[in-house]
Design a protein around this motif. Structure first.
Motif, PDB file in Angstrom:
ATOM      1  N   GLY A   1      -3.915 -14.884   5.962  1.00 42.37           N
ATOM      2  CA  GLY A   1      -3.965 -16.000   6.907  1.00 42.37           C
ATOM      3  C   GLY A   1      -3.200 -17.227   6.466  1.00 42.37           C
ATOM      4  N   GLU A   2      -2.574 -17.168   5.284  1.00 44.92           N
ATOM      5  CA  GLU A   2      -1.829 -18.325   4.778  1.00 44.92           C
ATOM      6  C   GLU A   2      -0.525 -18.521   5.578  1.00 44.92           C
ATOM      7  OE1 GLU A   2      -2.869 -20.421   2.595  1.00 44.92           O
ATOM      8  OE2 GLU A   2      -4.686 -19.333   1.979  1.00 44.92           O
ATOM      9  N   ASP A   3      -0.039 -19.751   5.545  1.00 38.73           N
ATOM     10  CA  ASP A   3       1.156 -20.100   6.333  1.00 38.73           C
ATOM     11  C   ASP A   3       2.389 -19.339   5.865  1.00 38.73           C
ATOM     12  OD1 ASP A   3      -0.340 -21.840   7.827  1.00 38.73           O
ATOM     13  OD2 ASP A   3       0.168 -23.605   6.615  1.00 38.73           O
ATOM     14  N   TYR A   4       2.534 -19.124   4.547  1.00 36.14           N
ATOM     15  CA  TYR A   4       3.742 -18.457   4.071  1.00 36.14           C
ATOM     16  C   TYR A   4       3.761 -16.987   4.485  1.00 36.14           C
ATOM     17  CZ  TYR A   4       0.685 -16.975   0.228  1.00 36.14           C
ATOM     18  OH  TYR A   4      -0.340 -16.446  -0.520  1.00 36.14           O
ATOM     19  N   ILE A   5       2.593 -16.374   4.664  1.00 35.42           N
ATOM     20  CA  ILE A   5       2.537 -14.993   5.146  1.00 35.42           C
ATOM     21  C   ILE A   5       2.924 -14.952   6.621  1.00 35.42           C
ATOM     22  CG2 ILE A   5       1.061 -12.993   5.518  1.00 35.42           C
ATOM     23  CD1 ILE A   5       1.663 -13.506   2.607  1.00 35.42           C
ATOM     24  N   ARG A   6       2.437 -15.906   7.403  1.00 39.87           N
ATOM     25  CA  ARG A   6       2.796 -15.969   8.817  1.00 39.87           C
ATOM     26  C   ARG A   6       4.283 -16.232   8.986  1.00 39.87           C
ATOM     27  NH1 ARG A   6      -2.216 -19.573  11.348  1.00 39.87           N
ATOM     28  NH2 ARG A   6      -3.887 -18.078  10.826  1.00 39.87           N
ATOM     29  N   THR A   7       4.846 -17.045   8.094  1.00 35.86           N
ATOM     30  CA  THR A   7       6.281 -17.309   8.150  1.00 35.86           C
ATOM     31  C   THR A   7       7.076 -16.043   7.860  1.00 35.86           C
ATOM     32  OG1 THR A   7       5.919 -19.594   7.427  1.00 35.86           O
ATOM     33  CG2 THR A   7       8.155 -18.697   7.194  1.00 35.86           C
ATOM     34  N   ALA A   8       6.614 -15.284   6.858  1.00 34.61           N
ATOM     35  CA  ALA A   8       7.301 -14.029   6.518  1.00 34.61           C
ATOM     36  C   ALA A   8       7.234 -13.032   7.669  1.00 34.61           C
ATOM     37  CB  ALA A   8       6.680 -13.420   5.257  1.00 34.61           C
ATOM     38  N   VAL A   9       6.086 -12.977   8.362  1.00 31.84           N
ATOM     39  CA  VAL A   9       5.944 -12.077   9.515  1.00 31.84           C
ATOM     40  C   VAL A   9       6.850 -12.524  10.653  1.00 31.84           C
ATOM     41  CG1 VAL A   9       4.341 -11.222  11.261  1.00 31.84           C
ATOM     42  CG2 VAL A   9       3.597 -11.405   8.879  1.00 31.84           C
ATOM     43  N   SER A  10       6.906 -13.824  10.880  1.00 33.97           N
ATOM     44  CA  SER A  10       7.743 -14.339  11.978  1.00 33.97           C
ATOM     45  C   SER A  10       9.231 -14.098  11.733  1.00 33.97           C
ATOM     46  CB  SER A  10       7.496 -15.837  12.165  1.00 33.97           C
ATOM     47  OG  SER A  10       7.928 -16.568  11.019  1.00 33.97           O
ATOM     48  N   LYS A  11       9.624 -13.950  10.460  1.00 33.65           N
ATOM     49  CA  LYS A  11      11.018 -13.669  10.134  1.00 33.65           C
ATOM     50  C   LYS A  11      11.349 -12.186  10.250  1.00 33.65           C
ATOM     51  CE  LYS A  11      11.838 -17.604   7.060  1.00 33.65           C
ATOM     52  NZ  LYS A  11      12.243 -18.014   5.684  1.00 33.65           N
ATOM     53  N   GLY A  12      10.348 -11.367  10.596  1.00 29.16           N
ATOM     54  CA  GLY A  12      10.597  -9.946  10.792  1.00 29.16           C
ATOM     55  C   GLY A  12      10.572  -9.111   9.528  1.00 29.16           C
ATOM     56  N   MET A  13      10.009  -9.631   8.453  1.00 24.99           N
ATOM     57  CA  MET A  13       9.933  -8.859   7.212  1.00 24.99           C
ATOM     58  C   MET A  13       8.952  -7.709   7.375  1.00 24.99           C
ATOM     59  SD  MET A  13       9.895 -11.859   4.309  1.00 24.99           S
ATOM     60  CE  MET A  13      11.240 -13.022   4.164  1.00 24.99           C
ATOM     61  N   ARG A  14       9.261  -6.587   6.716  1.00 27.07           N
ATOM     62  CA  ARG A  14       8.401  -5.413   6.800  1.00 27.07           C
ATOM     63  C   ARG A  14       7.060  -5.676   6.108  1.00 27.07           C
ATOM     64  NH1 ARG A  14      10.213  -1.894   3.681  1.00 27.07           N
ATOM     65  NH2 ARG A  14      11.965  -3.053   2.793  1.00 27.07           N
ATOM     66  N   VAL A  15       6.023  -4.985   6.597  1.00 23.99           N
ATOM     67  CA  VAL A  15       4.669  -5.199   6.072  1.00 23.99           C
ATOM     68  C   VAL A  15       4.600  -4.823   4.596  1.00 23.99           C
ATOM     69  CG1 VAL A  15       2.253  -4.508   6.279  1.00 23.99           C
ATOM     70  CG2 VAL A  15       3.640  -4.828   8.334  1.00 23.99           C
ATOM     71  N   ASN A  16       5.200  -3.689   4.226  1.00 28.55           N
ATOM     72  CA  ASN A  16       5.172  -3.274   2.822  1.00 28.55           C
ATOM     73  C   ASN A  16       5.847  -4.302   1.921  1.00 28.55           C
ATOM     74  OD1 ASN A  16       3.789  -0.891   3.333  1.00 28.55           O
ATOM     75  ND2 ASN A  16       5.669   0.287   3.627  1.00 28.55           N
ATOM     76  N   TYR A  17       6.951  -4.862   2.394  1.00 28.30           N
ATOM     77  CA  TYR A  17       7.648  -5.886   1.615  1.00 28.30           C
ATOM     78  C   TYR A  17       6.758  -7.118   1.434  1.00 28.30           C
ATOM     79  CZ  TYR A  17      11.143  -9.327   0.232  1.00 28.30           C
ATOM     80  OH  TYR A  17      11.836 -10.314  -0.438  1.00 28.30           O
ATOM     81  N   ILE A  18       6.100  -7.527   2.506  1.00 29.68           N
ATOM     82  CA  ILE A  18       5.217  -8.695   2.424  1.00 29.68           C
ATOM     83  C   ILE A  18       4.057  -8.426   1.467  1.00 29.68           C
ATOM     84  CG2 ILE A  18       3.632 -10.155   3.738  1.00 29.68           C
ATOM     85  CD1 ILE A  18       5.448  -9.759   6.155  1.00 29.68           C
ATOM     86  N   ASN A  19       3.473  -7.220   1.562  1.00 29.65           N
ATOM     87  CA  ASN A  19       2.351  -6.889   0.684  1.00 29.65           C
ATOM     88  C   ASN A  19       2.754  -6.898  -0.783  1.00 29.65           C
ATOM     89  OD1 ASN A  19       0.469  -6.615   2.744  1.00 29.65           O
ATOM     90  ND2 ASN A  19       0.842  -4.422   2.998  1.00 29.65           N
ATOM     91  N   PHE A  20       3.922  -6.348  -1.080  1.00 29.21           N
ATOM     92  CA  PHE A  20       4.379  -6.278  -2.467  1.00 29.21           C
ATOM     93  C   PHE A  20       4.823  -7.639  -2.985  1.00 29.21           C
ATOM     94  CE2 PHE A  20       4.583  -1.678  -1.946  1.00 29.21           C
ATOM     95  CZ  PHE A  20       4.256  -1.229  -3.229  1.00 29.21           C
TER      96      PHE A  20
END
Length: 286
Positions: A184-203
């Motif tokens: 729920g943090e802002d930097y995670i939402r920013t990464a999702v909005s940029k179209g980054m893959r879920v696995n990349y965000i998790n790692f």
């Protein structure tokens, strides 16, 4: 200085706990229990003398008096193997289902199962697992456990499973909570909005922020596994290090057993820390 103080405190605590069976005396006439501290000095002196001479002392096995140094290596390695694999499995399962596979439907069923198991005390869960293993043998004829200390792998894999249950429950719940908070943090939402893959965000983002919680709680995970190991080795007759603690009330084998268990816990703790470091260096970009 702080580490030295902690080391001295742990040393004194272990030798005091090892001496408890020797100082607790039952008066058969008055039917009461009292503490006799008159032998403590002699016990501690003999213990330090044995260690200074390069020996671990002896212990009584039936009618035989055996050297602890001759028998402890195999028992030490068995307990170390059970504890290390159990804790490692707990960390891996916790990371897989708590972080990297948390978005899949199967994780919800896994979470429901763990929630049910978490309501059952560890001791009851271990006893129930033993009864279940016996019932499986009665119905199918398939032996999945053995109470013989020389049964080899048959005497190891089930204790590993039982040892890892409590740490797995704790690690999964911890990581699941931290994952949803971090997501729920802002930097995670920013990464999702940029179209980054879920696995990349998790790692690259989630795991890097969850890792400090894993390291901070690793000592509790190891302590949970050790608590179960005491029960499991005793009930399943596993030839582990607790053999020296439970088989008699002699000060020397009990103290050596407790110090060995402390050493095992340290090896497991730093081994998991090393594996987490290797994982981070190999998969996470700094």
């Amino acid at each position: 200085m702080r580490i030295l103080q902690q080391t001295i405190f742990i040393f004194l605590l272990i030798i005091f706990l090892a001496a408890m069976p020797s100082i607790i005396v039952i008066n058969p006439n008055e039917l009461n229990i009292f503490f006799d501290f008159s032998h403590l000095g002699k016990l501690y002196g003999q213990f330090i003398t044995e260690l200074a001479s390069g020996s671990l002392g002896t212990y009584q096995l039936g009618d035989q008096v055996r050297l602890i140094s001759e028998d402890i290596k195999g028992n030490f390695m068995i307990s170390l193997f059970i504890l290390l694999i159990g804790v490692l499995a707990a960390v891996i399962i916790g990371l897989l289902f708590g972080v990297f596979l948390s978005r899949f439907i199967i994780t919800r069923f896994f979470n429901m199962l763990l929630n049910i198991l978490a309501t059952i005390p560890d001791f009851i869960l271990i006893v129930f697992s033993l009864v279940l293993a016996i019932k499986i043998y009665e119905v199918t004829g398939v032996r999945i456990i053995s109470l013989r200390p020389d049964a080899g792998a048959l005497n190891l894999w089930y204790p590993i499973v039982l040892t890892g249950i409590a740490p797995t429950l704790y690690m999964f719940k911890l990581l699941a909570v931290q994952y949803y908070q971090t997501s729920g943090e802002d930097y995670i939402r920013t990464a999702v909005s940029k179209g980054m893959r879920v696995n990349y965000i998790n790692f690259q983002h989630v795991y890097k922020n969850i890792e400090p919680f894993i390291i901070a709680e690793l000592t509790k995970v190891v302590s949970l596994a050790i608590g179960n190991l005491f029960i499991i080795e005793y009930l399943l007759n596993v030839p582990g290090i607790t053999k020296f603690i439970f088989q008699n009330n002699e000060f020397q084998p009990i103290s050596i057993g407790l110090f060995s268990m402390l050493l095992i816990s340290l090896i497991v703790y730093f081994s998991i820390r090393l594996l987490l470091y290797i994982f981070k260096r190999g998969f996470i970009y700094e």
